[in-house]
Design a protein around this motif. Sequence first.
Motif, PDB file in Angstrom:
ATOM      1  N   ALA A  12     -46.071 -46.929  40.315  1.00 46.75           N
ATOM      2  CA  ALA A  12     -45.482 -45.583  40.410  1.00 46.75           C
ATOM      3  C   ALA A  12     -43.976 -45.667  40.609  1.00 46.75           C
ATOM      4  N   ASP A  13     -43.521 -46.619  41.447  1.00 45.62           N
ATOM      5  CA  ASP A  13     -42.081 -46.790  41.670  1.00 45.62           C
ATOM      6  C   ASP A  13     -41.377 -47.202  40.384  1.00 45.62           C
ATOM      7  N   GLN A  14     -42.003 -48.113  39.638  1.00 46.52           N
ATOM      8  CA  GLN A  14     -41.409 -48.565  38.384  1.00 46.52           C
ATOM      9  C   GLN A  14     -41.325 -47.432  37.367  1.00 46.52           C
ATOM     10  N   LEU A  15     -42.389 -46.641  37.278  1.00 46.94           N
ATOM     11  CA  LEU A  15     -42.391 -45.502  36.367  1.00 46.94           C
ATOM     12  C   LEU A  15     -41.333 -44.486  36.773  1.00 46.94           C
ATOM     13  N   TYR A  16     -41.232 -44.245  38.069  1.00 44.44           N
ATOM     14  CA  TYR A  16     -40.209 -43.317  38.552  1.00 44.44           C
ATOM     15  C   TYR A  16     -38.827 -43.778  38.112  1.00 44.44           C
ATOM     16  N   GLY A  17     -38.544 -45.067  38.290  1.00 45.90           N
ATOM     17  CA  GLY A  17     -37.236 -45.591  37.926  1.00 45.90           C
ATOM     18  C   GLY A  17     -36.955 -45.452  36.440  1.00 45.90           C
ATOM     19  N   ILE A  18     -37.946 -45.755  35.613  1.00 46.89           N
ATOM     20  CA  ILE A  18     -37.766 -45.671  34.164  1.00 46.89           C
ATOM     21  C   ILE A  18     -37.555 -44.225  33.734  1.00 46.89           C
ATOM     22  N   LEU A  19     -38.406 -43.315  34.219  1.00 50.77           N
ATOM     23  CA  LEU A  19     -38.312 -41.914  33.808  1.00 50.77           C
ATOM     24  C   LEU A  19     -37.040 -41.263  34.345  1.00 50.77           C
ATOM     25  N   SER A  20     -36.676 -41.598  35.580  1.00 49.41           N
ATOM     26  CA  SER A  20     -35.437 -41.067  36.156  1.00 49.41           C
ATOM     27  C   SER A  20     -34.245 -41.523  35.324  1.00 49.41           C
ATOM     28  N   ASP A  21     -34.255 -42.797  34.921  1.00 51.70           N
ATOM     29  CA  ASP A  21     -33.156 -43.327  34.109  1.00 51.70           C
ATOM     30  C   ASP A  21     -33.098 -42.627  32.753  1.00 51.70           C
ATOM     31  N   ARG A  22     -34.237 -42.372  32.165  1.00 49.15           N
ATOM     32  CA  ARG A  22     -34.254 -41.687  30.869  1.00 49.15           C
ATOM     33  C   ARG A  22     -33.697 -40.269  30.978  1.00 49.15           C
ATOM     34  N   ILE A  23     -33.984 -39.611  32.093  1.00 47.64           N
ATOM     35  CA  ILE A  23     -33.463 -38.257  32.287  1.00 47.64           C
ATOM     36  C   ILE A  23     -31.963 -38.292  32.530  1.00 47.64           C
ATOM     37  N   THR A  24     -31.534 -39.145  33.467  1.00 48.34           N
ATOM     38  CA  THR A  24     -30.128 -39.118  33.892  1.00 48.34           C
ATOM     39  C   THR A  24     -29.181 -39.752  32.876  1.00 48.34           C
ATOM     40  N   THR A  25     -29.716 -40.495  31.916  1.00 46.04           N
ATOM     41  CA  THR A  25     -28.856 -41.031  30.856  1.00 46.04           C
ATOM     42  C   THR A  25     -28.879 -40.146  29.617  1.00 46.04           C
ATOM     43  N   GLU A  47     -28.107 -39.252  44.157  1.00 47.26           N
ATOM     44  CA  GLU A  47     -27.458 -40.061  43.127  1.00 47.26           C
ATOM     45  C   GLU A  47     -27.977 -39.782  41.710  1.00 47.26           C
ATOM     46  N   PRO A  48     -29.305 -39.659  41.506  1.00 42.84           N
ATOM     47  CA  PRO A  48     -29.751 -39.371  40.129  1.00 42.84           C
ATOM     48  C   PRO A  48     -29.152 -38.084  39.570  1.00 42.84           C
ATOM     49  N   PHE A  49     -29.063 -37.043  40.397  1.00 48.61           N
ATOM     50  CA  PHE A  49     -28.528 -35.774  39.932  1.00 48.61           C
ATOM     51  C   PHE A  49     -27.040 -35.896  39.619  1.00 48.61           C
ATOM     52  N   VAL A  50     -26.312 -36.614  40.466  1.00 51.81           N
ATOM     53  CA  VAL A  50     -24.880 -36.818  40.248  1.00 51.81           C
ATOM     54  C   VAL A  50     -24.649 -37.568  38.935  1.00 51.81           C
ATOM     55  N   GLN A  51     -25.436 -38.624  38.713  1.00 51.99           N
ATOM     56  CA  GLN A  51     -25.324 -39.394  37.475  1.00 51.99           C
ATOM     57  C   GLN A  51     -25.663 -38.525  36.268  1.00 51.99           C
ATOM     58  N   TRP A  52     -26.651 -37.683  36.405  1.00 58.17           N
ATOM     59  CA  TRP A  52     -27.087 -36.803  35.316  1.00 58.17           C
ATOM     60  C   TRP A  52     -25.952 -35.879  34.886  1.00 58.17           C
ATOM     61  N   LEU A  53     -25.278 -35.273  35.852  1.00 61.25           N
ATOM     62  CA  LEU A  53     -24.184 -34.359  35.532  1.00 61.25           C
ATOM     63  C   LEU A  53     -23.038 -35.088  34.837  1.00 61.25           C
ATOM     64  N   ARG A  54     -22.820 -36.343  35.212  1.00 57.65           N
ATOM     65  CA  ARG A  54     -21.768 -37.123  34.543  1.00 57.65           C
ATOM     66  C   ARG A  54     -22.087 -37.294  33.064  1.00 57.65           C
ATOM     67  N   VAL A  55     -23.364 -37.556  32.775  1.00 54.57           N
ATOM     68  CA  VAL A  55     -23.773 -37.781  31.387  1.00 54.57           C
ATOM     69  C   VAL A  55     -23.728 -36.486  30.591  1.00 54.57           C
ATOM     70  N   LEU A  56     -24.170 -35.389  31.201  1.00 54.45           N
ATOM     71  CA  LEU A  56     -24.219 -34.111  30.500  1.00 54.45           C
ATOM     72  C   LEU A  56     -22.835 -33.514  30.285  1.00 54.45           C
ATOM     73  N   GLY A  57     -21.906 -33.850  31.178  1.00 54.62           N
ATOM     74  CA  GLY A  57     -20.624 -33.159  31.185  1.00 54.62           C
ATOM     75  C   GLY A  57     -19.553 -33.798  30.340  1.00 54.62           C
ATOM     76  N   ALA A  58     -18.438 -33.092  30.274  1.00 56.51           N
ATOM     77  CA  ALA A  58     -17.247 -33.588  29.583  1.00 56.51           C
ATOM     78  C   ALA A  58     -16.362 -34.288  30.600  1.00 56.51           C
ATOM     79  N   THR A  59     -15.997 -35.518  30.300  1.00 54.90           N
ATOM     80  CA  THR A  59     -15.133 -36.274  31.208  1.00 54.90           C
ATOM     81  C   THR A  59     -13.760 -36.419  30.561  1.00 54.90           C
ATOM     82  N   GLY A  60     -12.723 -36.227  31.349  1.00 56.67           N
ATOM     83  CA  GLY A  60     -11.383 -36.382  30.814  1.00 56.67           C
ATOM     84  C   GLY A  60     -10.437 -36.908  31.862  1.00 56.67           C
ATOM     85  N   PRO A  61      -9.273 -37.367  31.447  1.00 55.96           N
ATOM     86  CA  PRO A  61      -8.299 -37.932  32.387  1.00 55.96           C
ATOM     87  C   PRO A  61      -7.898 -36.964  33.496  1.00 55.96           C
ATOM     88  N   HIS A  62      -7.893 -35.642  33.215  1.00 55.89           N
ATOM     89  CA  HIS A  62      -7.472 -34.691  34.241  1.00 55.89           C
ATOM     90  C   HIS A  62      -8.441 -34.683  35.412  1.00 55.89           C
TER      91      HIS A  62
END
Length: 216
Positions: free
Chosen positions: A5-18, A151-166
Amino acid sequence: MDSIADQLYGILSDRITTGAYAPGARLDPQAVAAEFGVSRTPVREALARLEHDQLIVTRPRSGTFVARPGVADVHEVCQLRKGIEWVATGIAAAAMPLEQIADLRAEAVEALQRAERGDYEPFFASDSRLHNEIVAATGNARLIKARTSTEPFVQWLRVLGATGPHRIAGSTRRHLEILDAMAARDATTAQQAAAVHLDEVEEWTIADMESEAITT
């Protein structure tokens, strides 16, 4: 060793947040079980954890879906982080070795220079390490666990969002203010900078979300 279950959680969480699983995508527990050759029990356990972390939602008679993060989610996560990290920064200002603070500072400066050349990954790594090591410096297992849960939610927003130098320049400025105050053993100034930083992260993320720079 982690349970199935822990391994599945890690894999599925990674798929969502990436972003491999898009917001709103359907998750079929039977298909997950078949993909990994496991029974439904560990799949249910993994999905329960993902739902607890608010990465997925289950709708009666409809199924299970990847969540669509909204403004309220950003506000709640940033409030939680602000509470945790305000306390942690005060403790870390007294507890973290000066050599470690200097190392985090050098890494933050280098990451900003790399971002200015279009390479954002060093900033993400530096940002994550800085916040995690400040909380880890408290030695408070409950604080560490609470911060890790965001942390998963924070990482998710980074992937979904626009990142820029500002955005990166603004965050790096606050990171350096926090670290410089910690190096001076000035807990009050470090805490103030940490609070302002999380307020700005919330403001910027919501602005990106409302301008559709973040697609959910």
